[in-house]
Design a protein around this motif. Structure first.
Motif, PDB file in Angstrom:
ATOM      1  N   THR A 264       0.831  -1.198   0.000  1.00 52.38           N
ATOM      2  CA  THR A 264       0.000   0.000   0.000  1.00 52.38           C
ATOM      3  C   THR A 264       0.867   1.250   0.000  1.00 52.38           C
ATOM      4  OG1 THR A 264      -1.626  -1.235   1.276  1.00 52.38           O
ATOM      5  CG2 THR A 264      -1.917   1.134   1.180  1.00 52.38           C
ATOM      6  N   SER A 265       0.370   2.282  -0.703  1.00 54.03           N
ATOM      7  CA  SER A 265       1.007   3.607  -0.812  1.00 54.03           C
ATOM      8  C   SER A 265       2.171   3.637  -1.787  1.00 54.03           C
ATOM      9  CB  SER A 265       1.478   4.130   0.557  1.00 54.03           C
ATOM     10  OG  SER A 265       0.381   4.261   1.433  1.00 54.03           O
ATOM     11  N   GLU A 266       2.514   2.521  -2.402  1.00 51.88           N
ATOM     12  CA  GLU A 266       3.547   2.540  -3.432  1.00 51.88           C
ATOM     13  C   GLU A 266       2.948   2.981  -4.768  1.00 51.88           C
ATOM     14  OE1 GLU A 266       6.551  -0.943  -1.765  1.00 51.88           O
ATOM     15  OE2 GLU A 266       5.597  -1.141  -3.731  1.00 51.88           O
ATOM     16  N   PRO A 267       3.753   3.563  -5.676  1.00 52.33           N
ATOM     17  CA  PRO A 267       3.207   4.057  -6.949  1.00 52.33           C
ATOM     18  C   PRO A 267       2.898   2.926  -7.923  1.00 52.33           C
ATOM     19  CG  PRO A 267       5.573   4.412  -6.865  1.00 52.33           C
ATOM     20  CD  PRO A 267       5.189   3.892  -5.516  1.00 52.33           C
ATOM     21  N   ASP A 329      -3.420  12.830  -7.315  1.00 51.42           N
ATOM     22  CA  ASP A 329      -3.102  11.479  -6.856  1.00 51.42           C
ATOM     23  C   ASP A 329      -3.054  10.513  -8.035  1.00 51.42           C
ATOM     24  OD1 ASP A 329      -2.646   9.325  -5.197  1.00 51.42           O
ATOM     25  OD2 ASP A 329      -4.769   8.933  -4.895  1.00 51.42           O
ATOM     26  N   GLN A 346       0.112   7.154  -4.996  1.00 50.38           N
ATOM     27  CA  GLN A 346       0.042   6.324  -3.797  1.00 50.38           C
ATOM     28  C   GLN A 346      -1.134   5.375  -3.962  1.00 50.38           C
ATOM     29  OE1 GLN A 346      -0.105   8.962  -0.372  1.00 50.38           O
ATOM     30  NE2 GLN A 346       2.111   8.898  -0.179  1.00 50.38           N
ATOM     31  N   ARG A 348      -3.823   2.658  -3.255  1.00 50.75           N
ATOM     32  CA  ARG A 348      -4.570   2.273  -2.069  1.00 50.75           C
ATOM     33  C   ARG A 348      -4.976   0.804  -2.169  1.00 50.75           C
ATOM     34  NH1 ARG A 348      -8.751   7.446  -2.114  1.00 50.75           N
ATOM     35  NH2 ARG A 348      -7.169   9.095  -2.179  1.00 50.75           N
ATOM     36  N   ARG A 421       4.528   3.708   6.472  1.00 53.50           N
ATOM     37  CA  ARG A 421       5.482   4.460   5.650  1.00 53.50           C
ATOM     38  C   ARG A 421       5.651   5.869   6.198  1.00 53.50           C
ATOM     39  NH1 ARG A 421       4.940   5.334  -0.917  1.00 53.50           N
ATOM     40  NH2 ARG A 421       6.986   6.293  -1.245  1.00 53.50           N
ATOM     41  N   ASP A 500      -0.286  11.750   2.894  1.00 56.33           N
ATOM     42  CA  ASP A 500      -0.778  11.454   1.553  1.00 56.33           C
ATOM     43  C   ASP A 500       0.001  12.268   0.532  1.00 56.33           C
ATOM     44  OD1 ASP A 500      -1.716  14.019   1.881  1.00 56.33           O
ATOM     45  OD2 ASP A 500      -3.826  13.463   2.032  1.00 56.33           O
ATOM     46  N   GLN A 501      -0.501  12.277  -0.733  1.00 55.08           N
ATOM     47  CA  GLN A 501       0.232  12.972  -1.788  1.00 55.08           C
ATOM     48  C   GLN A 501       0.260  14.484  -1.578  1.00 55.08           C
ATOM     49  OE1 GLN A 501      -2.528  11.354  -2.147  1.00 55.08           O
ATOM     50  NE2 GLN A 501      -4.085  12.734  -2.930  1.00 55.08           N
TER      51      GLN A 501
END
Length: 713
Positions: A264-267, A329, A346, A348, A421, A500-501
């Motif tokens: 999670t949160s990786e591109p 995002d 990021q 989800r 993270r 967040d972004q």
């Protein structure tokens, strides 16, 4: 003006004449020196000049009577030497000669020098390519003549359909079926000069297939002011057949994942690429990105539109994804002319699923718009990973134990986070008197290290609590001057946050630590509280006193080592009206605060506090009780410690109303009102009688002697 080799006719007629209806005519050519060359006569065969007799006999020169008074001189093939002035004469049949019996007209004959050489460089083209139609013209220079060039096509129907004409006045005339195409830029003139005229048909279609014809026309002006155009010559040449091979638009779409998230949160980045693209020509590409929660191959999957990047490069977000696209995002871009990119900064957990792209080809229309020609759907790509649930653990350790009242209590909270993270932590200290009891917030420290007092409601002890960050994942809570009321259980409530972004904090997970107890043994005195009232039934206006007596058991502290906060409450009316605010109170420093002006509070001895109610009224009736908070001075530390609150039993006060006392005021007000009303009525009657029924002081009675005089008369 005419062109050599053309048939020419010159008309002549006569009017307003006498004699026979049928008139005769003679034609001659005026030469230099006012000499004439006789050509032909309608009545005299010997009129013809020998030099032209062969042409007359062969029919090259002839005449035709159009009527009794009209004739036409005709040349079957006019020659350049025929240029000159021609005279039409008619013998007079009038009794008196009058008017004109001949008329002259000039004939100009130019050489036939106009030539047309058409060419089509590429007669076989594929659909969407351009067709070039070249038309080369040459002619001898002649003053006051103008040239025009036309292109036409002959299709299967055999009819010649005009495409475009240029000239003779340097204007363009487009055929009816090609007006919109010319407006859209589908027809382009190529005027290089030197007799070269070219027409380019862009984006050839199957309907452009056929035989093409190039025509050149020579024109002269005639009429008043040369307003009218007259065509004197035209040459047409077949250009040949153009074959348009239909070609279908072809391309394939591939979807690949260039960045595949593992947590999670990786591109995430997906590439939608168009390959094997054929025959797009002037068309453009657009892409639609879609998402489905189901895995690829599921027929029942429902697609949700993420965004549409149209043929003009405008991004149209889907309704459900609009906020994320607006915030950045999610980004939808065009990397190259045939490569489209979907990127989630990021990713989800809710983004896991199937993704696809649909590429559509758009072609320009004649109305300067765009129409979809073809659409190809990609194979779905799955974005999946094993979710790593964020975890936070908190362990509390006792650092310093509070063994007696007035000492210092200290504990630490050690935070351990997993699957987070770059987290930030908020720490909130809770206090509960008993296990399972209702907790109370004491102090908090935000993820940005902002310290805030929560429900620590003692202003005098604000500085007695401290919460600080002593390590990367360690927080320390300290309580100075522990009191009896502080005994209970303390623990840490920790919340993990991630950014967040937009670099804004988002709550991830929370956890509570184990509980640390403050449980020192209280060795101080035991207090008791009671209430005593001098009277329970009073009359309105009386003063009543109630005593709040605090007694000490076991140990009797020395004077000055104990102090009290005392509060009086009225249970029925005032408690409700004041929202639980005391009727009157006295703090341990002797400062009195009250909410009623008709009450007072005084300390008559060490343990007695007297409440006085002055001028009692019916609203003073009800239950009363007092509450006290003892404060002890520690001999060891010299600090004051707060004991538990004491609350007395209740006493009831009744305010009685006597009959006369209850009626005195209403009766008095009634009598007074009646007297005032009677006096006003009498005064009003006198004023009305005086104004309306009294005599006018200016009135004089009429004498009776006047009447007597009248009777005598």
């Amino acid at each position: 003006m005419h062109v050599e080799g053309q048939a020419v006719s010159i008309r002549c007629n006569v009017s307003d004449y006498q004699g026979p209806r049928d008139q005769d005519f003679e034609w001659s050519m005026i030469q230099s020196g006012d000499k004439s060359l006789n050509l032909i006569s309608t009545f005299d065969d010997g009129f013809i000049d020998p030099t032209v007799k062969d042409r007359v006999n062969s029919g090259d020169i002839s005449y035709k009577k159009l009527g009794d008074n009209s004739v036409e001189l005709r040349f079957k093939k006019v020659r350049a030497t025929d240029s000159g002035v021609y005279r039409c004469s008619t013998p007079s049949t009038d009794s008196v000669i009058s008017g004109n019996y001949h008329a002259d007209v000039e004939l100009k004959v130019i050489g036939d020098s106009l030539k047309v050489s058409p060419a089509i460089p590429k007669s076989a083209v594929s659909e969407g390519e351009s067709v070039e139609l070249r038309c080369n013209t040459t002619r001898g220079f002649t003053e006051h003549t103008f040239l025009s060039v036309s292109w036409s096509i002959k299709k299967e129907s055999g009819l010649l359909e005009e495409i475009l004409t240029f000239g003779p006045d340097n204007k363009i005339k487009v055929g009816n079926n090609y007006i919109q195409r010319y407006t859209d830029g589908g027809l382009r003139l190529d005027l290089r000069g030197g007799g070269f005229y070219g027409l380019v048909l862009k984006r050839a279609k199957p309907s452009d297939q056929g035989e093409y014809v190039c025509s050149a026309q020579e024109w002269v002006r005639q009429g008043e002011g040369g307003r009218n155009w007259r065509k004197i010559q035209e040459k047409s040449e077949d250009m040949g057949k153009v074959v348009v091979t239909p070609t279908d638009l072809q391309f394939k779409v591939t979807l690949t994942s260039s960045l595949n998230p593992q947590a999670t949160s990786e591109p995430t980045e997906l590439l939608c690429q168009v390959v094997d693209l054929l025959h797009l020509q002037d068309g453009r590409l657009a892409v639609t990105w879609s998402y489905s929660t189901n895995t690829p191959g599921d027929v029942s999957q429902k697609k949700i539109t993420i965004a549409f990047l149209n043929e003009q490069g405008a991004l149209i977000p889907g309704d459900e994804y609009r906020p994320r696209l607006d915030s950045g995002d999610i980004a939808v871009t065009r990397k190259e002319s045939n490569v489209f990119v979907l990127r989630m900064l990021q990713t989800r957990d809710a983004d896991m699923g199937s993704y696809s792209c649909a590429v559509s080809a758009w072609m320009p229309t004649r109305q300067a718009g765009w129409e979809k020609a073809k659409e190809v759907q990609s194979t779905p790509v799955s974005v999946q990973w094993t979710p790593q649930i964020p975890v936070v653990k908190v362990v509390a350790h006792r650092v310093r134990e509070a063994s007696t009242g007035g000492s210092t209590f200290e504990m630490t909270c050690q935070v351990t986070g997993q699957n987070l993270r770059n987290p930030g932590y908020t720490v909130l200290i809770h206090f509960a008197e008993t296990l399972g009891g209702k907790p109370r917030k004491v102090l908090s420290l935000s993820q940005d290290s902002v310290l805030q007092s929560e429900e620590w409601g003692e202003p005098s002890r604000v500085d007695s609590v401290v919460l600080e960050k002593t390590g990367q994942f360690e927080y320390r809570f300290r309580l100075y001057g522990v009191q009896v009321t502080d005994r209970g259980f303390y623990y840490c409530d920790v919340t993990a946050w991630t950014r967040d972004q937009k670099q804004e904090w988002t709550k991830a997970v929370s956890a509570e630590s184990n509980k640390i107890e403050i449980a020192f043994v209280h060795t101080g005195p035991v207090f008791n509280i009671s209430i005593h009232s001098e009277a329970h039934n009073v009359l309105p206006g009386d003063t009543v006193q109630m005593k709040c007596i605090i007694s000490t058991l076991d140990v009797s502290p020395n004077t000055g080592d104990v102090s009290f906060d005392v509060r009086w409450f009225q249970g029925s009316g005032w408690a409700v009206d004041n929202g639980g605010v005391p009727l009157i109170s006295m703090d341990r420093w002797g400062v009195v605060k009250k909410s009623s002006n008709d009450s007072s509070l005084e300390r008559t001895d060490r343990h007695t506090f007297v409440l006085s109610l002055h001028k009692t009224q019916d609203r003073d009736a009800g239950e009363y009780h007092c509450s006290a908070t003892p404060w002890l001075l520690s001999p060891a530390t010299g600090a004051w410690s707060k004991e538990k609150d004491l609350t007395s039993s209740s006493t009831f006060l009744s305010v009685q109303m006597q009959l006369w006392e209850s009626l005195k005021m209403p009766v008095g007000y009634g009598v007074f009102a009646a007297v005032i009303a009677g006096v006003l009525s009498v005064l009003l009657g006198l004023v009305v009688a005086h104004c309306c029924f009294s005599r006018n002081p200016m009135h004089t009675p009429r004498p009776r002697n006047k009447l007597m005089d009248l009777e005598m008369d």
